[in-house]
Design an enzyme around this catalytic site. Structure first.
Site, PDB file in Angstrom:
ATOM      1  N   GLY A 254      13.658  11.003  14.058  1.00  0.00           N
ATOM      2  CA  GLY A 254      13.484  10.299  12.790  1.00  0.00           C
ATOM      3  C   GLY A 254      14.755   9.654  12.302  1.00  0.00           C
ATOM      4  N   LYS A 255      14.628   8.961  11.169  1.00  0.00           N
ATOM      5  CA  LYS A 255      15.766   8.259  10.581  1.00  0.00           C
ATOM      6  C   LYS A 255      16.891   9.233  10.219  1.00  0.00           C
ATOM      7  CE  LYS A 255      12.774   4.701   8.535  1.00  0.00           C
ATOM      8  NZ  LYS A 255      12.307   4.092   7.272  1.00  0.00           N
ATOM      9  N   ARG A 256      16.522  10.489   9.972  1.00  0.00           N
ATOM     10  CA  ARG A 256      17.535  11.467   9.583  1.00  0.00           C
ATOM     11  C   ARG A 256      18.556  11.720  10.699  1.00  0.00           C
ATOM     12  NH1 ARG A 256      16.223  14.193   4.884  1.00  0.00           N
ATOM     13  NH2 ARG A 256      14.095  13.892   4.148  1.00  0.00           N
ATOM     14  N   ASP A 257      18.195  11.402  11.942  1.00  0.00           N
ATOM     15  CA  ASP A 257      19.138  11.586  13.049  1.00  0.00           C
ATOM     16  C   ASP A 257      20.410  10.788  12.810  1.00  0.00           C
ATOM     17  OD1 ASP A 257      17.197  13.107  14.183  1.00  0.00           O
ATOM     18  OD2 ASP A 257      16.670  11.710  15.770  1.00  0.00           O
ATOM     19  N   LYS A 258      20.245   9.536  12.384  1.00  0.00           N
ATOM     20  CA  LYS A 258      21.409   8.691  12.119  1.00  0.00           C
ATOM     21  C   LYS A 258      22.183   9.217  10.920  1.00  0.00           C
ATOM     22  CE  LYS A 258      19.388   4.557  12.077  1.00  0.00           C
ATOM     23  NZ  LYS A 258      19.311   3.083  12.018  1.00  0.00           N
TER      24      LYS A 258
END
Length: 557
Positions: A254-258
């Site tokens: 998900g976007k939270r990885d970045k």
């Protein structure tokens, strides 16, 4: 007249660039529509106004078109079943929920957030599933208006039938949901806008969607949607819930990885005083308080802010959105091929497909139940093979597209196609187009802006003793290169001078070429050295050698 063809849809919310999970959902819906000579519909679900991001819709459309997934009906192409933006369909939603209220299939509720939280805590204490306590007598319109006048939130809840629901699913088979797992859910929010559940059911009916392919995270929503369909007298489309895409370690992609990667690196940089908090907040374009909240994991930054911060601290962000892969230099057909194999297989060992071939081979029954793992190494292997096999015109088009989304690249200023084609020839063996920039980018920066890798200068130019020391070799070679006629600065002429110089000094070619490479590119890696010098030009080569000598001498002082 009802359309009897298969009609699929992809319905993203305008919250940013398209996530690869959403891209795979769009792809599978597209493939099913094309395989059956059906219709692929794009619908923008923008009723959650708190999450909508300005400009995000255009980003979604650009991402889909880049992938080659052109829709037949949608907000910018029209169609017979629009509007295709939910925000333009409010009158239609109101008509439907008014019908449900009049039938007694829905009712008003006035609970505050604190009151709902207290009910949930009570359910936890009793170790019971939370179920909204349906009133014995439903509030009237007058009661609802009185609640609004008192400043209470007024929502509309759907009266969920007290029975088991069985969801027939193409992938999962029949999935049963017990009555006690389903309570009365909100279909109209306190701001008067419909919830996802309400809008999606009405839209799918109005747009005559026959097949809904969506992620398994929506499976719990499906019995609710089926109940709404029954209450409104709608048909139920064919459902297929796709496996979730996970990272290789099993975590959800998900976007939270970045966000997680940048936050950790920024914290290290702040502790080491490599960056100041005020400067970092400025890069993120947020206030000091907002930046502090982000550091404490109280919020997330958008992709652009994360990109600026990541660049400032030298971290490569993990790609999780389609635009990330485009900006990293992947061909769209490579990403499409890879995404198609995340959960689907034709039943043989074949792995390479064009989009047209996927349209022919795709069957939803061949989608597996097991969650898919996003193997970045495999994607990179796909890309390496595709770039090696691509014809020169396709490489040139792909490189041009890479530069469009990377306007800061030193290669972006190349206007002459023959020069760019030459650069691509020199960097053959690339994994993505970013490798082209890594290998050849230094050739196209301003001579005075070239940055030297200090470690490379020390190792290649200052290590050893005269006359074989790199710095001494470079100083002597500079004089020989300067004797070449400016009009005769060709690959052949440069190679002849360098080889004769090496032979005359009794040096291997590497002992001469490597100091030269560090001098003209600032690092130890570049395309073939003679072609590199030819592209940089005689004046640029000599200026760069002079700067390298000066820099090395300053380190040696």
């Amino acid at each position: 007249m009802t359309d009897t063809r298969v009609r699929t849809r992809f319905a993203p919310s305008p919250t940013g660039y398209l996530h690869v999970g959403g891209a795979r959902t769009a792809l599978f819906n597209y493939l099913l529509a094309r395989q059956t000579n059906g219709v692929f519909v794009l619908r923008v679900e923008d009723t959650d106004r708190s999450r909508n991001v300005a400009g995000a819709e255009q980003k979604l459309l650009d991402d889909l078109r880049w992938l080659g997934l052109q829709w037949d009906e949608g907000p910018d192409v029209g169609g017979n079943h629009g509007p295709y933006r939910q925000s333009e369909r409010l009158t239609r939603y109101e008509e439907c929920y008014r019908t449900l209220l009049d039938q007694g299939a829905a009712y008003y509720a006035f609970d505050t957030v604190d009151e709902l939280d207290a009910l949930r805590r009570d359910a936890e204490r009793r170790k019971a599933n939370f179920r909204y306590p349906r009133p014995t007598t439903f509030p009237s319109e007058r009661d609802a208006q009185r609640a609004r006048d008192e400043g209470r939130p007024v929502v509309v809840r759907f009266k969920m039938p007290a029975r088991e629901f069985r969801v027939p699913d193409v992938i999962l088979g029949e999935v049963a949901f017990e009555a006690d797992a389903l309570d009365d859910f909100v279909i109209v929010k306190s701001d008067g806008w419909p919830t996802y559940h309400c809008a999606v059911v009405i839209d799918d009916e109005d747009m005559q969607i026959t097949h809904v392919l969506r992620g398994q995270e929506h499976l719990m929503n499906t019995p609710r949607h089926m109940a709404l369909q029954e209450a409104l007298g709608y048909r139920t489309p064919v459902y297929a819930h796709l496996p979730i895409i996970l990272n290789m370690d099993g975590s959800k992609m998900g976007k939270r990885d970045k966000d997680k990667a940048v936050r950790a690196t920024i914290k290290e940089a702040l502790a080491a005083e490599r960056i100041e908090s005020a400067s970092a907040a400025q890069l993120a374009r947020c206030s000091s308080d907002e930046f502090a909240g982000w550091l404490k994991k109280k919020s997330q930054l958008d992709s652009e802010a994360l990109g600026r911060l990541g660049q400032a601290v030298g971290i490569e962000l993990p790609e999780v959105q389609v635009h990330d892969f485009r900006a990293s230099g992947y061909l769209p057909e490579v990403l499409v091929n890879f995404l198609a194999l995340l959960g689907w297989s034709a039943g043989d060992d074949r792995e390479r497909y064009t989009l047209d071939e996927l349209c022919t081979a795709f069957r939803p029954e061949r989608i597996g139940r097991t969650n898919a793992r996003f193997d970045r190494d495999k994607l990179l292997s796909f890309s390496t093979t595709a770039l090696a096999d691509a014809a020169a015109p396709r490489l040139l088009d792909g490189m041009r597209d890479y530069l469009v989304v990377n306007p800061e690249s030193p290669l972006a200023g190349i206007q002459d196609e023959s020069t760019l084609s030459k650069v691509l020839e020199l960097t053959a063996g690339m994994r993505t187009f970013r490798d082209v920039e890594t290998k050849a980018g230094a050739m196209f920066v301003d001579d005075d802006a070239l940055q030297f890798d200090t470690a490379a200068v020390r190792k290649v130019l200052l290590k050893g003793t005269a006359p074989a020391r790199g710095l001494d070799v470079l100083e002597a070679l500079r004089a020989e290169l300067a004797r070449i006629d400016a009009t005769g600065w060709t690959v052949a002429a440069i190679e002849r001078v360098v080889r004769e110089f090496a032979e005359g000094r009794g040096l291997g070619l590497g002992k001469v070429a490597q100091p030269l490479r560090v001098a003209v590119t600032g690092a130890t890696i570049s395309p073939a050295i003679f072609e590199t010098l030819a592209l940089i030009g005689m004046n640029g080569t000599l200026r760069r050698i002079d700067r390298a000598i000066e820099h090395a001498q300053s380190l040696d002082a």
